[in-house]
Design an enzyme around this catalytic site. Structure first.
Site, PDB file in Angstrom:
ATOM      1  N   LYS A 116      -3.313 -18.587 -16.932  1.00 57.67           N
ATOM      2  CA  LYS A 116      -2.445 -17.447 -16.657  1.00 57.67           C
ATOM      3  C   LYS A 116      -2.055 -16.652 -17.528  1.00 57.67           C
ATOM      4  O   LYS A 116      -2.146 -16.763 -18.983  1.00 57.67           O
ATOM      5  CB  LYS A 116      -1.124 -17.748 -15.779  1.00 57.67           C
ATOM      6  CG  LYS A 116      -0.371 -18.690 -16.827  1.00 57.67           C
ATOM      7  CD  LYS A 116       1.137 -19.315 -16.212  1.00 57.67           C
ATOM      8  CE  LYS A 116       1.778 -20.262 -16.975  1.00 57.67           C
ATOM      9  NZ  LYS A 116       2.997 -20.907 -16.301  1.00 57.67           N
ATOM     10  N   ARG A 119      13.072 -24.668 -10.010  1.00 56.35           N
ATOM     11  CA  ARG A 119      12.507 -23.564 -10.040  1.00 56.35           C
ATOM     12  C   ARG A 119      11.975 -23.082  -8.473  1.00 56.35           C
ATOM     13  O   ARG A 119      12.011 -22.408  -7.962  1.00 56.35           O
ATOM     14  CB  ARG A 119      11.633 -23.225 -11.023  1.00 56.35           C
ATOM     15  CG  ARG A 119      11.095 -21.993 -11.588  1.00 56.35           C
ATOM     16  CD  ARG A 119      10.304 -21.860 -12.757  1.00 56.35           C
ATOM     17  NE  ARG A 119       9.113 -22.889 -12.746  1.00 56.35           N
ATOM     18  CZ  ARG A 119       8.417 -22.797 -13.771  1.00 56.35           C
ATOM     19  NH1 ARG A 119       8.436 -22.267 -14.964  1.00 56.35           N
ATOM     20  NH2 ARG A 119       7.211 -23.614 -13.866  1.00 56.35           N
ATOM     21  N   TYR A 174      14.209   3.358 -37.513  1.00 56.58           N
ATOM     22  CA  TYR A 174      15.279   3.858 -36.708  1.00 56.58           C
ATOM     23  C   TYR A 174      16.615   3.049 -36.863  1.00 56.58           C
ATOM     24  O   TYR A 174      16.930   2.086 -37.119  1.00 56.58           O
ATOM     25  CB  TYR A 174      14.833   3.861 -35.256  1.00 56.58           C
ATOM     26  CG  TYR A 174      13.754   4.635 -34.866  1.00 56.58           C
ATOM     27  CD1 TYR A 174      13.880   6.066 -34.844  1.00 56.58           C
ATOM     28  CD2 TYR A 174      12.557   3.951 -34.184  1.00 56.58           C
ATOM     29  CE1 TYR A 174      12.913   6.800 -34.333  1.00 56.58           C
ATOM     30  CE2 TYR A 174      11.535   4.827 -33.931  1.00 56.58           C
ATOM     31  CZ  TYR A 174      11.603   6.213 -34.182  1.00 56.58           C
ATOM     32  OH  TYR A 174      10.681   6.986 -33.299  1.00 56.58           O
ATOM     33  N   MET A 183       8.020   1.367 -31.885  1.00 54.92           N
ATOM     34  CA  MET A 183       7.033   1.302 -30.527  1.00 54.92           C
ATOM     35  C   MET A 183       5.665   0.894 -30.953  1.00 54.92           C
ATOM     36  O   MET A 183       4.917   0.328 -30.629  1.00 54.92           O
ATOM     37  CB  MET A 183       7.168   2.528 -29.703  1.00 54.92           C
ATOM     38  CG  MET A 183       6.301   2.304 -28.381  1.00 54.92           C
ATOM     39  SD  MET A 183       6.389   3.726 -27.397  1.00 54.92           S
ATOM     40  CE  MET A 183       7.870   3.638 -26.520  1.00 54.92           C
TER      41      MET A 183
END
Length: 370
Positions: free
Chosen positions: A40, A138, A266, A315
């Site tokens: 997965k 779950r 930043y 980013m």
């Protein structure tokens, strides 16, 4: 540039390491126990089709994905081995059946919807696996529900129970051994009740990677492994026996000399305590290097020396301290993988290797090594 050195941000996926890890894990289970490879999330952030093809060649008996779309992508890639969809949604049952995928049935709503769909398509004995809740809380049926679901299944000729499974909540944590043993006992009892009500046997599977390692008595008919196949065994001792399959590499884009008192990145979260050299690397949180890894919580490897990540992760870029590392623009940087464990990289920032390796963005180029 040195031979074999990367010239861009790149995730190298080593299929030879995958084979080593598979054979090691296989050596821990009985020869007749089936092996399910969990692929997965792009096979834990790598390349699901490439990983599945290699495992299929090695003789893996089953695959598992989280969602139907992931199973469809494997079928499109030529994978013919059975594929279990761990968290199917009823809206995708048509596609699931069309692609010969096996659903995990975890609730009465899902069971009723799948029976209706298989009857509508006039199918006979379509395989399903029942998800049993033994304490993770779950997904899955609770024990009081079993008699009713067995009755529904017995009334339908369109489905058959091929397997039943559950998931251990803390198999890697030996301080929770009592809870894990309780889960194993509960799973055994629930399966026995199901077999009695269904008057048929089925595959039983419970152990994940850490379960394979720590609870051999609970291997049952099949075991499941995801993270272990990719080189991480949740303990330092086992990690020494495994090889990371994925190595995230990048290069130095630019080197700056920063004066004492100047800020970096930043929000000015880092101020140079002295004159220092920094390297800007072409990857950031859009590539999977999340902001939690900034502010000197962890580091990358340059010429076998650790370079702390300074300031906030941007980013598309990140800056590291190379004051004491002789290096040049264009030099290779290892973020994690061979020579630099994803486990330690993640732990330093308070997270886990699973989150780190599955976060590598699909915009990062993959290179298969076989």
């Amino acid at each position: 540039m040195k031979p074999n050195q990367v010239n861009e941000t790149l995730l190298e996926i080593d299929l030879n390491a995958l084979e080593h890890n598979y054979r090691f894990l296989r050596s821990l289970i009985h020869k007749n126990t089936l092996f399910l490879g969990v692929v997965k999330a792009f096979a834990y952030g790598s390349d699901a089709v490439a990983i599945a093809k290699k495992l299929e060649d090695l003789g893996v008996n089953y695959f598992a994905v989280a969602y139907t779309k992931e199973g469809v992508n494997l079928r499109k890639g030529g994978i013919t081995t059975p594929i279990l969809v761990l968290h199917p949604q009823s809206v995708h049952f048509e596609t699931l059946i069309k692609n010969n995928l096996t659903p995990s049935i975890y609730s009465n709503f899902v069971l009723d919807a799948f029976i209706n769909k298989t009857q509508e398509k006039k199918l006979q004995a379509y395989p399903i696996h029942l998800k049993l809740n033994t304490g993770l809380n779950r997904l899955g049926f609770d024990e009081p529900e079993l008699e009713n679901i067995a009755h529904k299944i017995n009334q339908s000729k369109s489905i058959r129970v091929e397997g039943a499974f559950s998931h251990l909540a803390a198999s890697e944590d030996l301080s929770e051994k009592a809870f894990t043993l309780q889960q194993i006992e509960k799973f055994t009892q629930m399966c026995a009740l199901l077999e009695q009500k269904l008057t048929a046997s089925f595959l039983k599977h419970l152990c994940n990677t850490s379960g394979i390692i720590n609870y051999p008595e609970a291997h049952f008919d099949m075991v499941r492994s995801g993270i272990g196949l990719h080189g991480y065994g949740n303990t330092p001792e086992i990690d020494k026996q495994l090889i990371p399959t994925a190595t995230l590499k990048t290069i130095i884009s630019q080197i700056h000399t920063i004066s004492k008192g100047e800020s970096v990145s930043y929000n000015r979260k880092f101020f140079a305590p002295k004159t220092m050299r920094t390297a800007t690397l072409p990857l950031g949180h859009a590539d999977g290097l999340n902001r939690i890894y900034g502010l000197e919580k962890t580091n990358v490897l340059i010429h076998n020396k650790l370079a702390p990540i300074i300031g906030n992760v941007c980013m598309d870029m990140v800056m590291v301290d190379i004051t004491d590392i002789p290096c040049e623009e264009g030099d290779e940087v290892i973020v994690f993988g061979k020579g630099k464990s994803a486990e330690s990289f993640a732990n330093n920032a308070g997270t886990i290797s699973y989150e780190l390796i599955t976060s590598v963005s699909q915009r990062v180029k993959r290179k298969i090594i076989s």
